[in-house]
Design an enzyme around this catalytic site. Structure first.
Site, PDB file in Angstrom:
ATOM      1  N   HIS A 124       0.741  -1.224   0.070  1.00  0.00           N
ATOM      2  CA  HIS A 124      -0.190  -0.112   0.128  1.00  0.00           C
ATOM      3  C   HIS A 124       0.747   1.119   0.052  1.00  0.00           C
ATOM      4  CE1 HIS A 124      -3.476   2.633   1.353  1.00  0.00           C
ATOM      5  NE2 HIS A 124      -2.350   3.066   2.069  1.00  0.00           N
ATOM      6  N   GLU A 125       1.771   1.425   0.868  1.00  0.00           N
ATOM      7  CA  GLU A 125       2.770   2.495   0.773  1.00  0.00           C
ATOM      8  C   GLU A 125       3.496   2.489  -0.290  1.00  0.00           C
ATOM      9  OE1 GLU A 125       2.199   4.331   2.999  1.00  0.00           O
ATOM     10  OE2 GLU A 125       0.957   3.141   4.584  1.00  0.00           O
TER      11      GLU A 125
ATOM     12  N   GLU B   4      -5.929   7.143  -0.920  1.00  0.00           N
ATOM     13  CA  GLU B   4      -5.652   6.188  -0.288  1.00  0.00           C
ATOM     14  C   GLU B   4      -6.440   4.572  -0.651  1.00  0.00           C
ATOM     15  OE1 GLU B   4      -3.846   5.533   2.345  1.00  0.00           O
ATOM     16  OE2 GLU B   4      -3.279   7.765   2.495  1.00  0.00           O
TER      17      GLU B   4
ATOM     18  N   HIS C  54       1.597   4.512  -3.025  1.00  0.00           N
ATOM     19  CA  HIS C  54       1.843   5.859  -2.940  1.00  0.00           C
ATOM     20  C   HIS C  54       2.922   6.576  -3.601  1.00  0.00           C
ATOM     21  CE1 HIS C  54      -1.520   6.491  -0.142  1.00  0.00           C
ATOM     22  NE2 HIS C  54      -1.081   5.856   0.909  1.00  0.00           N
TER      23      HIS C  54
END
Length: 415
Positions: A275-276, A355, A279
């Site tokens: 997930h990070e 997100e 970004h």
């Protein structure tokens, strides 16, 4: 003036009653009946006591937010008289305008910090009572001292630039100040992960070599030229779990709290790290900066007109001598605070979009919805986070999709 203050107090009192009645009603956190007994139902992974405590904590935090935000605006209005006294004092103490400005900013910043110190202490005690915070009073006072220095220096720079531009272009200062804010935003974004963050926490390379190899392998598959993964020692401050990405370009950092390393399994951590990385790969930091710059363009224009209207109409009541008067700076801060509160839903809506995009990237890279579901169930449990939030709270405070929404998305990839 007394009549104005009376009406402000009456209006604020009615607002507090209304928002309290809304946030303290009983059914704010109920989930759809169709999800009862599913992975998104907190009763399947949290005890009844944990659910009650998470909802209670959310009510306290939300109520504090919705009360203190307008309270700060009202306080800034009330403190205009104090600002005039501070201005008179610094003009008597110093001849140089720069020194007058520096001392005025520090005095007014210190006053605001002292006045809102009880709120910060209250929130600390709440987190301690709910078992989330391990922060000592030494840490509490140390962080506030660092905040005062960092914010004081930053405010002095911003105020100096503002007054310099206002003096040279009184009718277009909003445009030039907006232009000047762009490199300032980029500068802060660059230095935050390598200069500011280490002031508050201890960072070190990830110690778990096997997990580090797995994360770097995931980074390589994502075409991220990462050579290091960091862990930050947060267990001395909190029992909550988290991970994040900060910075841009060569200063970008992927960081895990040491608490997440202790409480999540490696496969669960990998879904969080993917997930990070999403970004980073999708350049969300750059998109966030661009969105903020675009939103601030409108904000500066509105602030210009609101500031001029206030000074033109009411400055004589408080003894403010024009737009470039030091005593007028709290007016600008009041306007900025109001606009920040009003624009919070737009900022959070944008944040929730990116997100979710990062969640999509996580599933694209790992395809492990089962581990992602377990990870967010543990996040809800350990952080005492309700799986859903009332719409009003989500609009103003929800920078991420709700845990329920995220679990429902991950279900598509569970097996």
């Amino acid at each position: 003036m007394k009549r104005l203050y009376v009406w402000l107090m009456i209006g604020f009192g009615l607002y507090v009653v209304a928002i309290s009645l809304f946030l303290l009603q009983g059914d704010l956190y109920s989930i759809p009946k169709t999800l009862s007994g599913t992975d998104a139902d907190p009763h399947t992974f949290m005890t009844t006591q944990e659910i009650e405590r998470s909802e209670s904590l959310s009510r306290i935090r939300s109520l504090t937010f919705f009360i203190t935000s307008p309270m700060q605006m009202g306080l800034l209005l009330v403190l205009l008289g104090i600002a005039v006294r501070f201005r008179n004092a610094v003009e008597a103490w110093f001849r140089r305008p720069f020194l007058q400005m520096v001392v005025f900013v520090l005095l007014f910043t210190l006053l605001l910090n002292v006045l809102f110190l009880p709120v910060d202490y209250f929130l600390l005690r709440v987190d301690q009572a709910y078992g989330l915070s391990n922060e000592t009073m030494a840490m509490f006072w140390g962080d506030h001292a660092k905040d005062f220095v960092v914010n004081g220096v930053g405010t002095i720079i911003i105020v100096w630039i503002f007054r310099w531009i206002l003096k040279r272009s009184p009718d277009r200062w909003w445009l030039w100040f907006w232009t000047a804010s762009i490199p300032l935003i980029l500068f802060v974004t660059f230095i935050q992960p390598v200069v500011l963050d280490p002031l508050y926490n201890d960072f070190r390379p990830l110690q778990n070599q096997e997990l580090k190899a797995q994360i770097l392998n995931l980074a390589a598959r994502s075409h991220i030229p990462a050579e290091q993964v960091y862990e930050v020692i947060m267990s001395e401050r909190t029992n909550a779990i988290n991970a994040y990405v900060s910075g841009i370009g060569g200063n970008a950092r992927i960081v895990l709290w040491d608490t997440i390393l202790k409480k999540l399994q490696p496969e669960e951590i990998l879904t969080v790290m993917a997930h990070e990385m999403g970004h980073y790969v999708e350049k969300h930091i750059y998109l966030g900066i661009a969105y903020g710059i675009a939103l601030s363009f409108l904000g500066f224009w509105l602030a210009f007109h609101a500031y001029r209207f206030f000074i033109t109409r009411w400055s004589s009541i408080w003894g403010i001598n024009g737009e470039n008067d030091l005593a007028a700076l709290p007016v600008l801060l009041l306007i900025v605070t109001l606009m920040g509160f009003v624009s919070a839903p737009a900022q959070n809506a944008f944040s929730r979009v990116i997100e979710h995009r990062a969640d999509v990237f996580s599933m694209k890279m790992t395809g492990d919805g089962t581990s992602a579901i377990r990870a967010f169930q543990k996040i809800a449990k350990e952080n005492l986070s309700p799986v859903t939030q009332p719409k009003l709270v989500q609009w103003f405070r929800g920078s991420h999709p709700t845990i329920l929404e995220r679990i429902e998305y991950f279900k598509q990839f569970s097996h």
